[in-house]
Structures are given as structure tokens and as C-alpha cells.
Write a protein that holds these residues in place. Structure first.
Motif, PDB file in Angstrom:
ATOM      1  N   GLY A  13     -59.515 -16.713  95.373  1.00  0.00           N
ATOM      2  CA  GLY A  13     -60.692 -17.397  95.890  1.00  0.00           C
ATOM      3  C   GLY A  13     -61.838 -17.399  94.916  1.00  0.00           C
ATOM      4  O   GLY A  13     -61.664 -17.255  93.710  1.00  0.00           O
ATOM      5  N   ARG A  14     -63.050 -17.541  95.471  1.00  0.00           N
ATOM      6  CA  ARG A  14     -64.275 -17.608  94.678  1.00  0.00           C
ATOM      7  C   ARG A  14     -65.371 -16.845  95.398  1.00  0.00           C
ATOM      8  O   ARG A  14     -65.372 -16.753  96.626  1.00  0.00           O
ATOM      9  N   VAL A  15     -66.342 -16.377  94.619  1.00  0.00           N
ATOM     10  CA  VAL A  15     -67.504 -15.713  95.210  1.00  0.00           C
ATOM     11  C   VAL A  15     -68.740 -16.034  94.381  1.00  0.00           C
ATOM     12  O   VAL A  15     -68.668 -16.116  93.152  1.00  0.00           O
ATOM     13  N   ALA A  16     -69.856 -16.269  95.064  1.00  0.00           N
ATOM     14  CA  ALA A  16     -71.151 -16.499  94.408  1.00  0.00           C
ATOM     15  C   ALA A  16     -72.211 -15.764  95.202  1.00  0.00           C
ATOM     16  O   ALA A  16     -72.079 -15.595  96.422  1.00  0.00           O
ATOM     17  N   LEU A  17     -73.276 -15.342  94.515  1.00  0.00           N
ATOM     18  CA  LEU A  17     -74.312 -14.546  95.152  1.00  0.00           C
ATOM     19  C   LEU A  17     -75.683 -15.175  94.988  1.00  0.00           C
ATOM     20  O   LEU A  17     -75.964 -15.851  93.999  1.00  0.00           O
ATOM     21  N   GLY A  18     -76.533 -14.944  95.964  1.00  0.00           N
ATOM     22  CA  GLY A  18     -77.933 -15.308  95.882  1.00  0.00           C
ATOM     23  C   GLY A  18     -78.792 -14.058  95.985  1.00  0.00           C
ATOM     24  O   GLY A  18     -78.325 -12.988  96.378  1.00  0.00           O
ATOM     25  N   GLY A  19     -80.056 -14.190  95.599  1.00  0.00           N
ATOM     26  CA  GLY A  19     -80.996 -13.087  95.704  1.00  0.00           C
ATOM     27  C   GLY A  19     -80.902 -12.046  94.615  1.00  0.00           C
ATOM     28  O   GLY A  19     -81.624 -11.051  94.654  1.00  0.00           O
ATOM     29  N   VAL A  20     -80.028 -12.271  93.624  1.00  0.00           N
ATOM     30  CA  VAL A  20     -79.823 -11.238  92.599  1.00  0.00           C
ATOM     31  C   VAL A  20     -80.153 -11.719  91.180  1.00  0.00           C
ATOM     32  O   VAL A  20     -80.162 -10.912  90.257  1.00  0.00           O
TER      33      VAL A  20
END
Length: 316
Positions: A254-261
Motif C-alpha cells: 500500500g501507501r502512506v502519507a502524513l500531514g502535520g509533520v
């Protein structure tokens, strides 16, 4: 608020040409961020170009099986579109987590991507801020930095990007379409759209003067389980301490992305390649070069635990 002139335009090329002719011009559509900044005199455009009359408010299928989202599509309409809810659920969920209903009714797709940071020192004109006044310094480096970046920052700026929608777009490999003052169009992968702060944090994107966003294109649907988890200080109307967008396939990839960092939606394809190996492998790839402050170091633990929770939920 500083005095300004105002203009309505009929075509994207006309809007871009007008912006090039008038130094200090800004495009305005929903105005949910720009008007606030103008009232505080953080943004002081000499000329506003109203783009609401442009025919950029539709969502259409592409020949490749994806979706083309007009720059003026309101956040409410994008989140509610049945094709988005069915095939790009992570984007719909990110939008619903992003703001109140009243703001979503006004905010546009392009405006959401171009939001300015919510760093308190950026908003306080009595404080030094390289993003607001280049070369003045960064008050956050020695100040209150709990909300600030733990990755991708520089000695000139540790602000984060506030958009939830952009995190979903980055996960989906969206492409941003623009037109320049000469009427030429180009397509910019969202992975290349935001600039690293470096020594010039006031230059936030790769857009050239006068260049106007006209649409955002999503590729074919990914399938799998879509999750958007936003962790914040209060349950609503707050920006993310950490947010995690993920698409997980039945085989664990799959895939993962982050916000706030970070200064932009934070995704590393090397981390995607480790999805089947579990949380620790993904976390190490995402934050191998992390440089937190003493006040926001907790974000690393929070991010790791949120990734673990999201992956566990997806695989269940």
C-alpha cells in the motif's frame, strides 16, 4: 486592510495575464485564507483577480480512468461526489476532517492546496518570520514549537503545511494542471509541487508569477482500504498534530502519507515499499532524517502509533 483594486476575468489565460501585468496581484475565489491574511496585513495584494466566473467547477472522468477536478470545485462538493467517495475515499475523508461545513462550502480545490501555514509566528507581525518577511529570522526556532515540523524543515523555517486535502492528493499521486500568462499549460505532479523551505521559505510552490491552477487530475483508482486518521488537540476545527492517510491492499502492500509533520504532505515511496513489513519499517523510512525540537519530539511517537493504528484497522 490595505486598499486594493479588483477585477473579474472570463478565461484562465486572461486571469494569468492580468496577474503578470500587475505586481502584487492575487487570485481570489473562496477567500477563506486570503481574506483573513489581508485583514491582518500579512498579505497586502495591490490587486485582486476574481476567478469565480471561470468554468473550472466541474468533476469529469478522464480517458485514463481517473478524475479531473476543476480548480474551483468547492470542498463540500468534492467530498460528496459519489465517484470520489467510492474510488478515492481517503480524499473524501481528508476533506471532511479539514474544516467546518461553512468553510468547506466556500473553499476551493486550488485554494486548499495553496493555503499558507498556520504557524503563530507567521500570523504575529511583531515576530520575525522568514516566510512572511524574508531574512527576518524564525521565531519558532527558539519559541513555542509544539505544532511545528519534525521533518523536511530548515534553519530558516520549521512551519508545517495545514492542508488535509493535500495529504490525500499526495497519497493518490495527483497531478496539478496550470496555465501561465502566455496561455501555455503544464502538468505538475504533486510530489514536485511544494518547495523545501531551505533558505527561501517564502517560496512555497514551483508556480511562476501569474501561473494559475486550473485543475487537479487523479489517476485510476487504487482499490484497497482507504483510511484518513487525524490526531489533534480537540475533536473539531483544529489543525493536525499528526494525520495519516493510507491505502492498504489485501496482500499488505500500500501507501502512506502524513500531514502535520512537514512543510508539505509527507510521503516517501521507500516507506510504501516497506508496508508489508509493518509499522517499524514504514516509520523508519518516513523519519530517517527527522529533526524535531524538544517541544515537538512527541510527534514522532504519535506518528508511529497512529501509523500502527491505521495499518491495524486496514488489515482487519
Amino acid at each position: 486592510m490595505k486598499a486594493f483594486t479588483y477585477e473579474r476575468v472570463k478565461t484562465p489565460a486572461e486571469a494569468a495575464a492580468s496577474a503578470q501585468r500587475t505586481p502584487g496581484a492575487k487570485f481570489i475565489a473562496g477567500g477563506t485564507n486570503l481574506l483573513d491574511l489581508m485583514k491582518l496585513e500579512i498579505e497586502t495584494p495591490a490587486h485582486l483577480i476574481d476567478v469565480n466566473g471561470l468554468a473550472l467547477d466541474s468533476i469529469e472522468p478522464t480517458a485514463e480512468g481517473g478524475l479531473r477536478i476543476g480548480a474551483l470545485v468547492r470542498n463540500t462538493d468534492l467530498a460528496a461526489d459519489m465517484r470520489v467517495r467510492r474510488d478515492y475515499a481517503v480524499l473524501s475523508r481528508a476533506l471532511l476532517a479539514g474544516a467546518s461545513g461553512q468553510l468547506r462550502n466556500k473553499a476551493t480545490t486550488a485554494g486548499n492546496l495553496l493555503q499558507r501555514t498556520r504557524c503563530p509566528y507567521f500570523y504575529d507581525t511583531n515576530q520575525p518570520c522568514n516566510k512572511r518577511l524574508p531574512g527576518s529570522g524564525c521565531a519558532a526556532l527558539e519559541g513555542f514549537s509544539r505544532q511545528h515540523a519534525v521533518a523536511g524543515a530548515s534553519k530558516a523555517c520549521i512551519a508545517t503545511h495545514p492542508s488535509d486535502m493535500a495529504v490525500g492528493m499526495r497519497l493518490l499521486d495527483a497531478v496539478i494542471e496550470t496555465v501561465d500568462p502566455a496561455g501555455n499549460g503544464r502538468s505538475i505532479p504533486i510530489a514536485d509541487f511544494y518547495r523545501a523551505p531551505g533558505d527561501t521559505p517564502h517560496l512555497e510552490t514551483v508556480l511562476t508569477p501569474g501561473e494559475l491552477i486550473t485543475a487537479v487530475t487523479l489517476p485510476r483508482p487504487l482499490g484497497g482500504t482507504h483510511i484518513y486518521r487525524k490526531v489533534r488537540d480537540r475533536a473539531s476545527y483544529a489543525f493536525a498534530l499528526v494525520s495519516v492517510a493510507a491505502v492498504v491492499q489485501p496482500d499488505g502492500s500500500g501507501r502512506v502519507a502524513l500531514g502535520g509533520v512537514a512543510h508539505k504532505p509527507w510521503r516517501r515511496e521507500q516507506a510504501d515499499a516497506e508496508m508489508a513489513q509493518g509499522t517499524q519499517a514504514v516509520y523508519q523510512r518516513l523519519f530517517a532524517d527527522a529533526q524535531p525540537t524538544p517541544e515537538n519530539e512527541f510527534k514522532l511517537t504519535l506518528a508511529k502509533r497512529t501509523i500502527a493504528s491505521v495499518l491495524a484497522e486496514a488489515r482487519a
